[in-house]
Design a protein around this motif. Sequence first.
Motif, short mmCIF file in Angstrom:
data_model
loop_
_atom_site.label_atom_id
_atom_site.label_comp_id
_atom_site.label_asym_id
_atom_site.label_seq_id
_atom_site.Cartn_x
_atom_site.Cartn_y
_atom_site.Cartn_z
N LEU A 29 -9.49 -17.13 1.79
CA LEU A 29 -9.34 -15.98 0.89
C LEU A 29 -10.46 -14.98 1.12
O LEU A 29 -10.23 -13.76 1.20
CB LEU A 29 -9.35 -16.46 -0.57
CG LEU A 29 -8.99 -15.43 -1.63
CD1 LEU A 29 -7.58 -14.91 -1.41
CD2 LEU A 29 -9.13 -16.03 -3.02
N LYS A 39 -4.45 -9.11 -4.08
CA LYS A 39 -4.34 -9.21 -5.53
C LYS A 39 -3.73 -10.55 -5.89
O LYS A 39 -2.89 -11.08 -5.17
CB LYS A 39 -3.45 -8.07 -6.06
CG LYS A 39 -4.07 -6.68 -5.91
CD LYS A 39 -3.18 -5.61 -6.53
CE LYS A 39 -3.81 -4.23 -6.41
NZ LYS A 39 -2.96 -3.17 -7.01
N LYS A 40 -4.16 -11.08 -7.04
CA LYS A 40 -3.66 -12.37 -7.51
C LYS A 40 -2.17 -12.26 -7.79
O LYS A 40 -1.70 -11.32 -8.40
CB LYS A 40 -4.40 -12.77 -8.80
CG LYS A 40 -4.17 -14.20 -9.23
CD LYS A 40 -5.13 -15.12 -8.51
CE LYS A 40 -5.25 -16.48 -9.22
NZ LYS A 40 -4.01 -17.25 -9.25
N ALA A 43 -0.19 -18.54 -7.98
CA ALA A 43 -1.20 -19.41 -7.36
C ALA A 43 -1.76 -18.81 -6.09
O ALA A 43 -2.80 -19.26 -5.59
CB ALA A 43 -0.59 -20.78 -7.07
N ASN A 44 -1.10 -17.78 -5.55
CA ASN A 44 -1.51 -17.19 -4.29
C ASN A 44 -2.04 -15.78 -4.49
O ASN A 44 -2.15 -15.28 -5.61
CB ASN A 44 -0.33 -17.17 -3.31
CG ASN A 44 0.17 -18.57 -2.99
OD1 ASN A 44 -0.60 -19.52 -2.96
ND2 ASN A 44 1.47 -18.71 -2.78
N TYR A 45 -2.36 -15.12 -3.38
CA TYR A 45 -2.81 -13.73 -3.38
C TYR A 45 -1.92 -12.96 -2.40
O TYR A 45 -1.48 -13.51 -1.39
CB TYR A 45 -4.27 -13.63 -2.96
CG TYR A 45 -5.23 -14.16 -4.01
CD1 TYR A 45 -5.95 -13.29 -4.82
CD2 TYR A 45 -5.40 -15.53 -4.18
CE1 TYR A 45 -6.82 -13.77 -5.79
CE2 TYR A 45 -6.27 -16.03 -5.15
CZ TYR A 45 -6.98 -15.14 -5.95
OH TYR A 45 -7.83 -15.62 -6.91
N SER A 46 -1.67 -11.70 -2.71
CA SER A 46 -0.80 -10.91 -1.84
C SER A 46 -1.44 -9.58 -1.51
O SER A 46 -2.33 -9.09 -2.21
CB SER A 46 0.56 -10.69 -2.52
OG SER A 46 0.42 -9.86 -3.66
N THR A 60 0.99 -13.00 2.07
CA THR A 60 0.42 -13.88 1.06
C THR A 60 -0.65 -14.78 1.66
O THR A 60 -0.57 -15.16 2.83
CB THR A 60 1.49 -14.76 0.40
OG1 THR A 60 2.04 -15.65 1.38
CG2 THR A 60 2.62 -13.92 -0.19
N SER A 62 -2.67 -18.40 0.62
CA SER A 62 -2.72 -19.56 -0.28
C SER A 62 -4.09 -20.22 -0.19
O SER A 62 -4.40 -20.85 0.83
CB SER A 62 -1.63 -20.57 0.09
OG SER A 62 -1.81 -21.78 -0.63
#
Length: 617
Positions: A29, A39-40, A43-46, A60, A62
Amino acid sequence: MFSPLQLAHNGSMIPQSFIDSLLQRVDILELVGAHVQLKKAGANYSGLCPFHTEKSPSFTVSPSKQFYHCFGCGAHGTAIGFVIEHLGLSFPQAVEDLARRIGVEVPQEASPEDNKPARESQARLQDRMLAAAKFYQRRLKESVEAIDYLKGRGITGETAARFHLGFAPEGWQPLQAVFGDYDHPELAQVGLVITSEDDGRQKRYDRFRNRLMFPILSARGDVIGFGARTLGTDEPKYLNSPETPLFVKGLSLYGMFEARQAIRASGEVWVVEGYMDVVALAQHGIGHVVATLGTATTAEHLRVLSRLTSRLVFMFDGDAAGRGAAAKALEVALPYAQERLLMRFAFLPAEHDPDSFVRAHGPEALRSHVDAAAPLSAFLAARATEGQDLSAPEGRAAATVEARRLLGLMPPSDLRNQIASSMAAQLGADAVSLGATRLTRAAAEPPPATGVRGLGFSQRSAGRASAGRRASPVTPLSVRLLQIAVRMPTLAQTLSEPARAQMPREQLIALDWLAERAAHQGGGFAALYEALQRDAPAPIGRLVSEAMAPEPGLDDSAESAPDQLRDAFLQASRGLELRELEARAAVLAGNPSDVVQLAALRTLHQEIATLRKSLMR
């Protein structure tokens, strides 16, 4: 059995245990976040994908799996893969880069090909090249002639410094001022000096004299060779370093190190023929440009460039020599032509090269010229029909033969089919005879990569194939088992024999590969992915890569409810067991007069009923 080592750039081996540990310690991350605004999202960020242009985020990351995936272009991988793809480094270089980020050294174990003297020798050769480059840079400041030449071409001191330009002074042995051991064999080994015999005596003199010097850098920024342009009447006008232990022309591109970030930012790369073209275009704000080094474009060039971008422009002079070079580049490019890699061919007016064109007409005019460049399909058609009278059957027949030859260099793909269909209409030929094929699933995908990273296409194409397919709203049980097993590989060891009997062969081999890895190696999702890139045969690699694509339900279970994942695997396994029992029952029912078979059939029906009841819970 899995190899516990990875080959490093210096011939030694990086222990696999260190690679697995590295992937667990590096925060993907933080790594990706330094290049992509994330951005959150649950459970992941995109965020917006760094590997293709998009307006809505489909990329995304993870943190739990230490993995990234783009639903748009299919790019996916671990922290190592991100550094390779985004920064254009090799596998060993990526491992070293990540190790430096967390403050550890990469341990290395000797291989049969490796020894300490060889590593030390290579380091000395690199030091020789760096010392020569610094000498040439200093002498540039003292050469009025060289400075005037650069000013006349519109090159500022800032641009000259960015490309580390230098000047090799006249004289036979100016490098004696740098190397007290001028007679050392290493200077000839790296191509800085030339040795010859004269009346039984050995003569030694500098290779580069009275020339403007263009250092050629590796992907790590090391000086590996030189290009040189005469400032007098010496021939040849341009002179390269010979091939050495550090420098291989067909593997290197001038300006690649300096252009890497500009290529990422622009989303494309222009390939030109001259060093001065690269420098001049950079002076005018066009930084995404590299040059071949006195050789035609090679497959290795395509591999390196395709890691950084999916849009390539080959730029050639408009004269006969330029068109001949373009024809060679086309034939090198065709085996790697596919839908995701857009290649175009730009031809300048006969009186211009890129340097003179941008000075005469400006950068915007050159950009407009490139925007109108012919795509690979149009240039292929032009080459096939060149010199032929298409109004005559003989001309169309000759063009058909050449089109068939060129299309035969391409892998089976939708792109090849489209070109074949278009040319068939133009030539009055049959598309199938030109190379159009009905694509099977395997044929529609790019050829499998070789080695750790291959041509750089494999990570994206496999993911994109799974992202783009919508064959059925119901996931087959065998596919579901693979999807679960890649998230919990130990489950692959628990599949029952009746369930195995119902698994398609390739998927069963993939499950066995996962089971073997679970038995011999630990590590998480990211470590599994790297093992897949390294060890798995092509069919397994494709299937497991597809199974690794993000699945919110499974991913959430793997992170917070592993028991649910085990239950899901058990249910899918029972579903296959039910199919196997039903298949056996159908065989037994074919001979109702056999008492023994009837008894076995009743037993099977009881097992089927029990299994169905368990599946209803």
